[in-house]
Design a protein around this motif. Structure first.
Motif, mmCIF file in Angstrom:
data_model
loop_
_atom_site.group_PDB
_atom_site.id
_atom_site.type_symbol
_atom_site.label_atom_id
_atom_site.label_comp_id
_atom_site.label_asym_id
_atom_site.label_seq_id
_atom_site.Cartn_x
_atom_site.Cartn_y
_atom_site.Cartn_z
ATOM 1 N N ALA A 39 39.353 34.915 38.807
ATOM 2 C CA ALA A 39 38.150 35.439 38.150
ATOM 3 C C ALA A 39 38.483 36.844 37.657
ATOM 4 C CB ALA A 39 36.981 35.487 39.123
ATOM 5 N N ALA A 41 37.345 40.304 36.309
ATOM 6 C CA ALA A 41 36.163 41.176 36.299
ATOM 7 C C ALA A 41 36.039 41.894 34.956
ATOM 8 C CB ALA A 41 36.266 42.197 37.421
ATOM 9 N N PRO A 42 34.832 42.346 34.603
ATOM 10 C CA PRO A 42 34.657 43.122 33.369
ATOM 11 C C PRO A 42 35.416 44.449 33.425
ATOM 12 C CG PRO A 42 32.542 42.356 34.200
ATOM 13 C CD PRO A 42 33.555 42.070 35.268
ATOM 14 N N ARG A 52 40.070 41.991 28.492
ATOM 15 C CA ARG A 52 39.554 40.976 29.413
ATOM 16 C C ARG A 52 39.586 39.585 28.774
ATOM 17 N NH1 ARG A 52 33.625 39.398 31.249
ATOM 18 N NH2 ARG A 52 34.145 38.339 33.188
ATOM 19 N N ARG A 56 41.689 36.422 30.118
ATOM 20 C CA ARG A 56 41.056 35.147 30.464
ATOM 21 C C ARG A 56 41.708 33.997 29.708
ATOM 22 N NH1 ARG A 56 34.672 36.370 30.399
ATOM 23 N NH2 ARG A 56 34.532 34.213 31.075
ATOM 24 N N ASN A 71 40.439 37.257 42.776
ATOM 25 C CA ASN A 71 39.677 38.185 41.944
ATOM 26 C C ASN A 71 40.621 39.212 41.341
ATOM 27 O OD1 ASN A 71 37.046 37.211 42.244
ATOM 28 N ND2 ASN A 71 36.783 38.284 44.177
ATOM 29 N N THR A 73 40.344 42.738 39.592
ATOM 30 C CA THR A 73 39.425 43.846 39.318
ATOM 31 C C THR A 73 40.194 45.011 38.717
ATOM 32 O OG1 THR A 73 39.697 44.659 41.574
ATOM 33 C CG2 THR A 73 37.813 43.209 41.154
ATOM 34 N N TYR A 103 44.746 47.946 38.213
ATOM 35 C CA TYR A 103 44.203 46.617 38.518
ATOM 36 C C TYR A 103 44.599 46.201 39.926
ATOM 37 C CZ TYR A 103 48.882 44.872 37.440
ATOM 38 O OH TYR A 103 50.233 44.656 37.427
#
Length: 167
Positions: A39, A41-42, A52, A56, A71, A73, A103
């Motif tokens: 996932a 994150a913004p 981003r 993705r 995650n 981030t 990150y």
């Protein structure tokens, strides 16, 4: 003839050193098995949105995970614009965009940190006399920087998971 011999020598040396690209065969499927479960994150700012989306697309080529196992981030995101190449009349002819993003890749199940790093990109652009052209040139440099950051982070994560298979 010399060029052909040189090309053959380079190919022979690369194959003999154990070099294998990240994006090949069965190993690629194993890497995507892991990256598909990340996932993302913004991120802050326009450059963050661009980075981003690219991340993705690269990490989850088959769509976003329903229940992510990892995650990704971001912290300490900075985009710095500088004017360089100053003429005697004080106008700039060249500009740079320096982008840096910290990150962290964590495992959802136990919260362990798998990667914690920072990436940088440096792009430059010409400052033209036409205001519109100068603005577009600056924006394109920022977009290139965001894409470079995304590519660097994706490559680092893929390299991590390629080595993760062997553990």
């Amino acid at each position: 003839m010399l060029k052909k011999l040189l090309c053959f020598a380079i190919i022979f040396v690369l194959s003999a050193c154990g070099f294998t690209p990240v994006y090949t065969g069965k190993k690629n499927e194993n890497i995507i098995k892991y990256t598909q479960e990340i996932a993302v994150a913004p991120m802050d700012g326009k450059s963050g949105v661009i980075a981003r989306e690219r991340l993705r697309d690269q990490l989850s080529p088959y769509g976003l995970p329903d229940k992510p196992e990892y995650n990704l981030t971001f912290n300490d995101t900075k985009v710095v614009y500088e004017k360089r190449g100053i003429r005697p009349d004080g106008t700039a002819t060249w500009g740079t965009v320096v982008t840096s993003v910290g990150y962290k890749l964590t495992k959802v199940s136990d919260g362990s940190v798998l990667l914690d790093d920072k990436e940088y990109s440096f792009t430059s652009y010409n400052i033209l006399s036409n205001v519109y052209s100068a603005t577009v040139s600056e924006e394109q440099a920022a977009i290139r920087g965001a894409n470079m950051i995304a590519d660097q982070i994706a490559t680092r994560i893929m390299a991590y998971f390629k080595n993760y298979e062997g553990q």
